[in-house]
Design a protein around this motif. Sequence first.
Motif, mmCIF file in Angstrom:
data_model
loop_
_atom_site.group_PDB
_atom_site.id
_atom_site.type_symbol
_atom_site.label_atom_id
_atom_site.label_comp_id
_atom_site.label_asym_id
_atom_site.label_seq_id
_atom_site.Cartn_x
_atom_site.Cartn_y
_atom_site.Cartn_z
ATOM 1 N N MET A 82 35.066 33.508 50.200
ATOM 2 C CA MET A 82 36.147 34.287 51.267
ATOM 3 C C MET A 82 34.907 35.296 51.834
ATOM 4 S SD MET A 82 39.297 35.670 48.566
ATOM 5 C CE MET A 82 40.262 36.382 50.078
ATOM 6 N N GLN A 83 33.664 35.064 51.608
ATOM 7 C CA GLN A 83 32.468 35.750 52.344
ATOM 8 C C GLN A 83 32.797 37.201 52.468
ATOM 9 O OE1 GLN A 83 29.784 34.018 54.217
ATOM 10 N NE2 GLN A 83 30.642 32.691 52.389
ATOM 11 N N LEU A 84 33.074 37.720 51.233
ATOM 12 C CA LEU A 84 33.202 39.357 51.028
ATOM 13 C C LEU A 84 31.869 39.897 50.671
ATOM 14 C CD1 LEU A 84 36.305 39.106 48.775
ATOM 15 C CD2 LEU A 84 36.370 39.147 51.054
ATOM 16 N N ASP A 85 31.671 40.856 51.386
ATOM 17 C CA ASP A 85 30.534 41.778 50.937
ATOM 18 C C ASP A 85 31.069 42.950 50.799
ATOM 19 O OD1 ASP A 85 28.258 39.722 51.566
ATOM 20 O OD2 ASP A 85 28.764 40.102 53.766
ATOM 21 N N GLY A 86 30.080 43.801 50.268
ATOM 22 C CA GLY A 86 30.247 45.174 49.654
ATOM 23 C C GLY A 86 31.276 45.022 48.330
ATOM 24 N N PRO A 87 31.868 46.155 48.139
ATOM 25 C CA PRO A 87 32.557 46.213 46.981
ATOM 26 C C PRO A 87 34.026 45.483 46.720
ATOM 27 C CG PRO A 87 32.749 48.398 47.591
ATOM 28 C CD PRO A 87 31.759 47.480 48.625
ATOM 29 N N HIS A 88 34.090 44.472 46.082
ATOM 30 C CA HIS A 88 35.530 44.065 45.864
ATOM 31 C C HIS A 88 35.870 43.840 44.450
ATOM 32 C CE1 HIS A 88 34.026 39.810 45.621
ATOM 33 N NE2 HIS A 88 35.172 39.793 44.924
ATOM 34 N N ALA A 89 37.168 43.583 44.158
ATOM 35 C CA ALA A 89 37.735 43.392 42.859
ATOM 36 C C ALA A 89 38.349 41.887 42.726
ATOM 37 C CB ALA A 89 38.553 44.476 42.359
ATOM 38 N N TYR A 90 38.226 40.936 41.891
ATOM 39 C CA TYR A 90 38.957 39.874 41.624
ATOM 40 C C TYR A 90 40.291 40.258 40.622
ATOM 41 C CZ TYR A 90 40.382 35.197 40.631
ATOM 42 O OH TYR A 90 41.010 33.893 40.113
ATOM 43 N N LEU A 91 41.421 40.213 40.848
ATOM 44 C CA LEU A 91 42.336 40.616 39.841
ATOM 45 C C LEU A 91 43.040 39.377 39.366
ATOM 46 C CD1 LEU A 91 43.872 42.964 38.342
ATOM 47 C CD2 LEU A 91 45.503 42.966 40.395
ATOM 48 N N ASN A 92 42.878 38.847 38.158
ATOM 49 C CA ASN A 92 43.427 37.598 37.452
ATOM 50 C C ASN A 92 44.512 37.879 36.725
ATOM 51 O OD1 ASN A 92 42.427 34.788 36.801
ATOM 52 N ND2 ASN A 92 43.223 35.528 34.894
ATOM 53 N N ILE A 93 45.610 37.245 37.435
ATOM 54 C CA ILE A 93 46.988 37.321 36.584
ATOM 55 C C ILE A 93 47.001 35.965 35.966
ATOM 56 C CG2 ILE A 93 49.309 38.168 36.951
ATOM 57 C CD1 ILE A 93 48.964 38.778 39.687
ATOM 58 N N GLY A 94 46.823 35.878 34.659
ATOM 59 C CA GLY A 94 47.099 34.634 33.854
ATOM 60 C C GLY A 94 47.877 35.012 32.963
ATOM 61 N N THR A 95 47.466 34.633 31.563
ATOM 62 C CA THR A 95 48.163 34.903 30.314
ATOM 63 C C THR A 95 48.218 36.535 30.162
ATOM 64 O OG1 THR A 95 47.519 32.913 29.237
ATOM 65 C CG2 THR A 95 48.574 34.639 27.744
ATOM 66 N N GLY A 96 47.006 37.179 30.656
ATOM 67 C CA GLY A 96 46.799 38.672 30.708
ATOM 68 C C GLY A 96 46.438 39.020 31.871
ATOM 69 N N LEU A 97 45.997 40.288 31.897
ATOM 70 C CA LEU A 97 45.672 40.746 33.378
ATOM 71 C C LEU A 97 44.200 41.504 33.070
ATOM 72 C CD1 LEU A 97 46.965 41.618 36.173
ATOM 73 C CD2 LEU A 97 47.682 43.854 35.017
ATOM 74 N N ALA A 98 43.303 41.008 34.101
ATOM 75 C CA ALA A 98 42.073 41.718 34.056
ATOM 76 C C ALA A 98 41.361 41.421 35.155
ATOM 77 C CB ALA A 98 41.182 40.970 33.011
ATOM 78 N N ALA A 99 40.539 42.277 35.526
ATOM 79 C CA ALA A 99 39.693 42.282 36.915
ATOM 80 C C ALA A 99 38.338 42.007 36.920
ATOM 81 C CB ALA A 99 40.036 43.376 37.901
ATOM 82 N N GLY A 100 37.734 41.454 37.672
ATOM 83 C CA GLY A 100 36.269 41.400 37.875
ATOM 84 C C GLY A 100 35.441 42.280 38.968
#
Length: 301
Positions: free
Chosen positions: A117-135
């Motif tokens: 997605m060509q994202l610069d600066g700070p961003h979060a990836y919020l993963n909704i799978g069996t659980g919920l966590a972010a990178g």
Amino acid sequence: MRIGLDIGGTKIDAVAVSPAGDVVDRVRVPTGFGPDAVVSETLAVVRSLEVRTRSTADTIGIGVPGLVDHETGWVRHAVNLGLSEVALGPLVAAATGAAVQVENDVNVAALGAAQAMQLDGPHAYLNIGTGLAAGLVVDRRLWRGARGNAGEVGHIPVVPDGQPCVCGQRGCLETLASGSALAVAWPGHGSSAATALFDSADAGDPAAVAVRDRFVSGLASAVRILVVTADVESVVVGGGLATLGERLLALVRAGFDGAARTSPFAASLDLSSRVHIAPVDRPLAALGAAFLAPAPAVSTA
């Protein structure tokens, strides 16, 4: 050439990436179970990509769904793969001669989202799978925090005396907004629980509307926490439930817009413009894994 592998519970998704950052080939094969099978399949995929591209991998990145020591490349525990205390990184490095790094799958997906997605600066990836966590990623580099727990928003308790969570606490966000939460709240639909729930809610089923709205509220809380605490420029929602796409995003944004109309603070956060759905047609985790290891220095001698 870089190679990135996303080793999941059912398949290995791997890509070869050129020095320019372009995906030049992709291989997907079933995942074996246990250390011997996982290591041998990993090496087979690497060799396949090298043969197909007529190139040799300089760096190899591996994403694994479990507890990983990213400094040593050991997989401490990955129940879906049958791995416990396995030196995956060192074994692959010894067999290939490449620089190898191993990382948790959510973190590599966060890196992949930044690349795709060509994202610069700070961003979060919020993963909704069996659980919920972010990178968390800053300028396309992982930010793990002081003890490696940055982004573990799923285990923030938000409902006093709420449902028990697998972490041992009660009322965590993961008990509201995750695949496992939907399986409990809307049972009998297996892996299609989210789609079945949203279909029933759209048809006017009041019980489905209540479960859906509770799920959306939990997801919105996770996004809000990431923005308020880490001040990330964007939150990219990914994982299995991201396939809901606009049906999910529209509801989350509507909630943010409603809050902004009554709260100057909420309005100042501009949450609606900062939440996005990850592209579901890109191998984000494999792509991110390819960018785990730094490119080797080019000798000028």
